[in-house]
Design an enzyme around this catalytic site. Structure first.
Site, PDB file in Angstrom:
ATOM      1  N   HIS A 106       0.813  -1.218   0.000  1.00 29.67           N
ATOM      2  CA  HIS A 106       0.000   0.000   0.000  1.00 29.67           C
ATOM      3  C   HIS A 106       0.846   1.268   0.000  1.00 29.67           C
ATOM      4  O   HIS A 106       0.407   2.327   0.429  1.00 29.67           O
ATOM      5  CB  HIS A 106      -0.995  -0.017   1.166  1.00 29.67           C
ATOM      6  CG  HIS A 106      -2.314  -0.603   0.738  1.00 29.67           C
ATOM      7  ND1 HIS A 106      -2.383  -1.689  -0.089  1.00 29.67           N
ATOM      8  CD2 HIS A 106      -3.597  -0.235   0.985  1.00 29.67           C
ATOM      9  CE1 HIS A 106      -3.661  -1.980  -0.321  1.00 29.67           C
ATOM     10  NE2 HIS A 106      -4.421  -1.105   0.314  1.00 29.67           N
ATOM     11  N   ASP A 187      -5.046   5.647  10.225  1.00 28.84           N
ATOM     12  CA  ASP A 187      -6.476   5.835   9.921  1.00 28.84           C
ATOM     13  C   ASP A 187      -7.084   4.592   9.278  1.00 28.84           C
ATOM     14  O   ASP A 187      -8.282   4.359   9.380  1.00 28.84           O
ATOM     15  CB  ASP A 187      -6.655   6.993   8.924  1.00 28.84           C
ATOM     16  CG  ASP A 187      -6.384   8.331   9.567  1.00 28.84           C
ATOM     17  OD1 ASP A 187      -6.257   8.380  10.800  1.00 28.84           O
ATOM     18  OD2 ASP A 187      -6.299   9.321   8.828  1.00 28.84           O
ATOM     19  N   GLU A 308      -7.671  15.176  15.031  1.00 23.89           N
ATOM     20  CA  GLU A 308      -7.236  15.315  13.638  1.00 23.89           C
ATOM     21  C   GLU A 308      -7.905  16.557  13.063  1.00 23.89           C
ATOM     22  O   GLU A 308      -8.773  17.157  13.704  1.00 23.89           O
ATOM     23  CB  GLU A 308      -7.599  14.094  12.788  1.00 23.89           C
ATOM     24  CG  GLU A 308      -6.654  12.937  12.955  1.00 23.89           C
ATOM     25  CD  GLU A 308      -6.675  11.949  11.791  1.00 23.89           C
ATOM     26  OE1 GLU A 308      -7.304  12.229  10.751  1.00 23.89           O
ATOM     27  OE2 GLU A 308      -6.042  10.879  11.939  1.00 23.89           O
TER      28      GLU A 308
HETATM   29  P1  FAD Z   1       4.389  -1.929   1.790  1.00 23.40           P
HETATM   30  O1  FAD Z   1       3.885  -0.889   0.852  1.00 23.40           O
HETATM   31  O2  FAD Z   1       4.249  -3.321   1.379  1.00 23.40           O
HETATM   32  O3  FAD Z   1       5.915  -1.621   2.136  1.00 23.40           O
HETATM   33  C1  FAD Z   1       6.342  -0.327   2.485  1.00 23.40           C
HETATM   34  C2  FAD Z   1       7.851  -0.307   2.736  1.00 23.40           C
HETATM   35  O4  FAD Z   1       8.132  -1.031   3.931  1.00 23.40           O
HETATM   36  C3  FAD Z   1       8.662  -0.973   1.645  1.00 23.40           C
HETATM   37  O5  FAD Z   1       9.896  -0.321   1.525  1.00 23.40           O
HETATM   38  C4  FAD Z   1       8.853  -2.388   2.153  1.00 23.40           C
HETATM   39  O6  FAD Z   1      10.008  -3.002   1.604  1.00 23.40           O
HETATM   40  C5  FAD Z   1       8.965  -2.158   3.651  1.00 23.40           C
HETATM   41  N1  FAD Z   1       8.446  -3.267   4.430  1.00 23.40           N
HETATM   42  C6  FAD Z   1       7.256  -3.911   4.300  1.00 23.40           C
HETATM   43  N2  FAD Z   1       7.138  -4.872   5.241  1.00 23.40           N
HETATM   44  C7  FAD Z   1       8.268  -4.822   5.968  1.00 23.40           C
HETATM   45  C8  FAD Z   1       8.759  -5.559   7.073  1.00 23.40           C
HETATM   46  N3  FAD Z   1       8.071  -6.564   7.618  1.00 23.40           N
HETATM   47  N4  FAD Z   1       9.977  -5.239   7.563  1.00 23.40           N
HETATM   48  C9  FAD Z   1      10.702  -4.226   7.047  1.00 23.40           C
HETATM   49  N5  FAD Z   1      10.301  -3.526   5.989  1.00 23.40           N
HETATM   50  C10 FAD Z   1       9.099  -3.802   5.465  1.00 23.40           C
HETATM   51  N6  FAD Z   1       0.177   5.788   7.069  1.00 23.40           N
HETATM   52  C11 FAD Z   1       0.087   6.358   8.291  1.00 23.40           C
HETATM   53  O7  FAD Z   1       1.080   6.525   8.986  1.00 23.40           O
HETATM   54  N7  FAD Z   1      -1.136   6.757   8.776  1.00 23.40           N
HETATM   55  C12 FAD Z   1      -2.288   6.562   8.084  1.00 23.40           C
HETATM   56  O8  FAD Z   1      -3.359   6.911   8.561  1.00 23.40           O
HETATM   57  C13 FAD Z   1      -2.214   5.941   6.809  1.00 23.40           C
HETATM   58  N8  FAD Z   1      -3.327   5.699   6.096  1.00 23.40           N
HETATM   59  C14 FAD Z   1      -3.226   5.070   4.890  1.00 23.40           C
HETATM   60  C15 FAD Z   1      -4.393   4.795   4.170  1.00 23.40           C
HETATM   61  C16 FAD Z   1      -4.330   4.146   2.964  1.00 23.40           C
HETATM   62  C17 FAD Z   1      -5.592   3.860   2.211  1.00 23.40           C
HETATM   63  C18 FAD Z   1      -3.058   3.807   2.425  1.00 23.40           C
HETATM   64  C19 FAD Z   1      -2.965   3.162   1.090  1.00 23.40           C
HETATM   65  C20 FAD Z   1      -1.891   4.086   3.111  1.00 23.40           C
HETATM   66  C21 FAD Z   1      -1.957   4.724   4.350  1.00 23.40           C
HETATM   67  N9  FAD Z   1      -0.818   5.013   5.084  1.00 23.40           N
HETATM   68  C22 FAD Z   1      -0.926   5.583   6.329  1.00 23.40           C
HETATM   69  C23 FAD Z   1       0.532   4.754   4.545  1.00 23.40           C
HETATM   70  C24 FAD Z   1       1.035   3.393   4.988  1.00 23.40           C
HETATM   71  O9  FAD Z   1       1.290   3.388   6.376  1.00 23.40           O
HETATM   72  C25 FAD Z   1       2.365   3.049   4.289  1.00 23.40           C
HETATM   73  O10 FAD Z   1       2.258   3.174   2.915  1.00 23.40           O
HETATM   74  C26 FAD Z   1       2.788   1.633   4.665  1.00 23.40           C
HETATM   75  O11 FAD Z   1       4.106   1.415   4.256  1.00 23.40           O
HETATM   76  C27 FAD Z   1       1.882   0.629   4.013  1.00 23.40           C
HETATM   77  O12 FAD Z   1       2.069  -0.625   4.601  1.00 23.40           O
HETATM   78  P2  FAD Z   1       2.211  -1.905   3.674  1.00 23.40           P
HETATM   79  O13 FAD Z   1       2.061  -3.068   4.559  1.00 23.40           O
HETATM   80  O14 FAD Z   1       1.303  -1.826   2.519  1.00 23.40           O
HETATM   81  O15 FAD Z   1       3.729  -1.703   3.233  1.00 23.40           O
END
Ligand code: FAD
Length: 551
Positions: A106, A187, A308
């Site tokens: 994400h 969120d 917020e």
């Molecule tokens: P990914 O996109 O899969 O990975 C993100 C990064 O982290 C990459 O570099 C990956 O290599 C690394 N990574 C993934 N897993 C691990 C692991 N286990 N160990 C080490 N590195 C790892 N963020 C906020 O802070 N607050 C919010 O309210 C918020 N709301 C959001 C709402 C939506 C709809 C979306 C799409 C995103 C939101 N985000 C928010 C952003 C979100 O926290 C980050 O984009 C987060 O990285 C997404 O998590 P993911 O599991 O999809 O990570």
């Protein structure tokens, strides 16, 4: 040749032919790519590596839908050893290949992608079965998950040991089963623990409880050398601080020990409307100020639990996918308001309550009233809802499912997230009035804007914030069509350029820089330690190359 040896010979020929055939068949079915060392395919994990088109396609896209980079293979681990194996193999090879953990994918700018390397699909570590629970007089279905364990310790209180691949929504349900829950959230809950801890994990609770990264006791991490290390503030603290907010650069989080507290039952959720920027920001800062320096004096039941703020452009529906809060009647009343610059501001707060008896409910009302006393929102424009704790935390899900059903969730998302120092908030008003509000076409998505107390962050960790006691977060959560996302991207660039040219010291959150110079500026005084830690924990620059920090 003696006649008697003929049967032996034919037997031998048959066995030879069968074994050749079997090895041809097995080679055909074994994954293979010349982008990765061939020895990799003789390891035990070979059967968990996929080169199949659909796996590669999933790993080469993300929520942003703007960047597409194809890996050589995707690893579907079934154990932590599989993760150790692949990283260690790469580290020990003369030509190391890049590896990235992918949580829920994400990110918006390809941060979990790897060109010609290996993406580790972390969610394949998930093993669970569906279970029903009754909580707060409601039935919930959740996944009984062996990788979320709740425990109690006299020193730490309640805590959860959670796999890095776990979704926060599953952590919520599993902990509620024990009457406890984490205190700091995002969120949206369909993100992995490892993914948000790699950034910071922010939401309306952060002003009081800090970001998610400051609510972790301990981590298990597979470093870029393929070593599994347990770390905390006390043991291997350099790795602990590096990984939290470390953008996946130092190791793969396989377990996080998360702080828990008693779970609230219900939530009083209030939104107030402003037409004046200065009054709006002053009131927000007033509400969080209680937790600035004297937070230890505050009882758990006092004060607000969530603050917020957001902006809407005039004539834009105040309900959006982030939460639909307003009734049609409220929407009409809001639409009839005029505001300077065509911008309206919402201050959004929540108060938790831990008992559901009436007496306490009255106390909660009194406490909310006390907190909101003296605020200068537009008279009469205060809106209140009372919802369960789960409904409150999971408020974004409904909007997601609605958009998904209309095919509008998987569109491009040219998001921009940043932190702004409090002292420059007045200068920043120009951005809202003259860049964002000017031609607000396509700006129907949420625009979040609210403050944090820096004393709730930990500067030893990798996450970067402005160097002021209070700073704001701006989240421009745009969605666009497939071929017009560049209009919004230009607006993002205009905002960044304006800040740079006018000395506004922003720090991007979920940063998306491409050059080392930009990263150096982003990290500022932390760049040297960030580089040093990279050298210690991932010296061959294997991990998370999609962040574009080390080339
Ligand atoms: P990914 O996109 O899969 O990975 C993100 C990064 O982290 C990459 O570099 C990956 O290599 C690394 N990574 C993934 N897993 C691990 C692991 N286990 N160990 C080490 N590195 C790892 N963020 C906020 O802070 N607050 C919010 O309210 C918020 N709301 C959001 C709402 C939506 C709809 C979306 C799409 C995103 C939101 N985000 C928010 C952003 C979100 O926290 C980050 O984009 C987060 O990285 C997404 O998590 P993911 O599991 O999809 O990570």
């Amino acid at each position: 040749m003696p006649k008697s040896s003929l049967p032996y010979l034919s037997c031998f020929v048959i066995i030879f032919v069968i074994s050749r055939l079997m090895s041809i068949i097995s080679v055909k079915h074994r994954p293979w790519t010349d982008l990765l060392p061939c020895e990799l395919f003789s390891l035990d994990i070979a059967s968990k590596l996929s080169l199949n088109k659909s796996s590669l396609a999933i790993a080469s896209t993300d929520f942003g839908n703007l960047v597409h980079v194809t890996p050589a293979a995707v690893l579907y681990p079934s154990s932590i050893e599989d993760i150790i194996s692949i990283v260690k193999f790469s580290y020990n090879h003369s030509l190391p290949f890049k590896v990235a953990a992918r949580g829920r994918g994400h990110s918006c700018r390809g941060q979990a992608m790897v060109e010609n390397g290996v993406v580790i699909d972390m969610t394949s570590l998930n093993r669970f079965k569906l279970k029903n629970i009754s909580y707060n007089n409601n039935y919930h279905q959740y996944y009984d998950n062996s990788r979320i364990r709740v425990s109690y310790d006299a020193l730490l209180g309640f805590y959860a040991d959670v796999g890095g691949e776990q979704l926060w929504i599953d952590v919520l349900h599993a902990t509620l089963d024990h009457g406890v829950a984490p205190v700091s959230w995002t969120d949206y809950l369909y993100l992995t623990v490892g993914g948000t801890l790699s950034n910071a994990g922010i939401s309306g609770q952060s002003f009081r409880y800090g970001p998610q990264i400051t609510n972790v006791h301990e981590l298990d991490v597979v470093t870029g050398k393929g070593e599994l290390i347990t770390c905390s503030k006390k043991i291997n603290s350099e790795l602990f601080n590096a990984v939290l907010g470390g953008l996946g650069q130092f190791g793969i989080i396989t377990r996080a020990r998360i702080k828990l507290k008693a779970a609230p039952k219900r939530v009083k959720w209030v939104r107030m409307l402003y037409d004046n920027y200065s009054t709006f920001t002053r009131d927000q800062e007033h509400l969080i100020s209680l937790y600035g320096n004297y937070q230890d004096l505050i009882d758990v039941n006092d004060g607000l639990d969530y603050v917020e703020g957001s902006l809407i452009m005039h004539n834009v529906d105040p309900n959006n996918w982030r939460s639909s809060f307003f009734t049609p009647n409220d929407q009409d009343r809001i639409a009839s308001l005029n505001s300077p610059n065509g911008i309206l501001y919402f201050l959004e707060v929540a108060k938790y309550y831990y008992h559901d008896d009436d007496a306490n409910d009255t106390n909660i009302d009194k406490e909310v009233e006390k907190q909101l006393k003296g605020l200068n929102f537009i008279p009469g424009y205060i809106f209140t809802q009372e919802v369960s704790f789960v409904e409150f935390l999971n408020r974004v899900r409904k909007g997601e499912l609605e958009l998904e059903s209309k095919g509008l969730w998987d569109v491009p998302h040219p998001w921009l997230n940043m932190f702004i120092p409090r002292s420059q908030i007045d200068d920043f008003q120009y951005v809202f009035a003259n860049i964002i509000a000017k031609d607000s076409k396509g700006l129907e998505g949420p625009i979040l804007f609210y403050p944090f107390n820096r004393n709730k962050w930990d500067d030893k960790m990798s996450a970067v914030t402005p160097e002021e006691d209070v700073f704001y977060t701006l989240g421009l959560l745009h969605s666009s069509g497939l071929d017009d996302w560049d209009v919004l991207e230009h607006k993002n660039e205009e905002i960044i350029n304006y800040c740079n040219e006018n000395g506004i010291q922003i720090k991007q959150y979920l940063p998306r820089y491409t050059t080392t110079e930009e990263w150096k500026t982003h990290f500022g005084s932390k760049w040297r330690i960030f580089q040093h830690r990279k050298n210690l924990f991932d010296p061959k620059l294997i991990l998370s190359p999609g962040q574009n920090i080390f080339k």
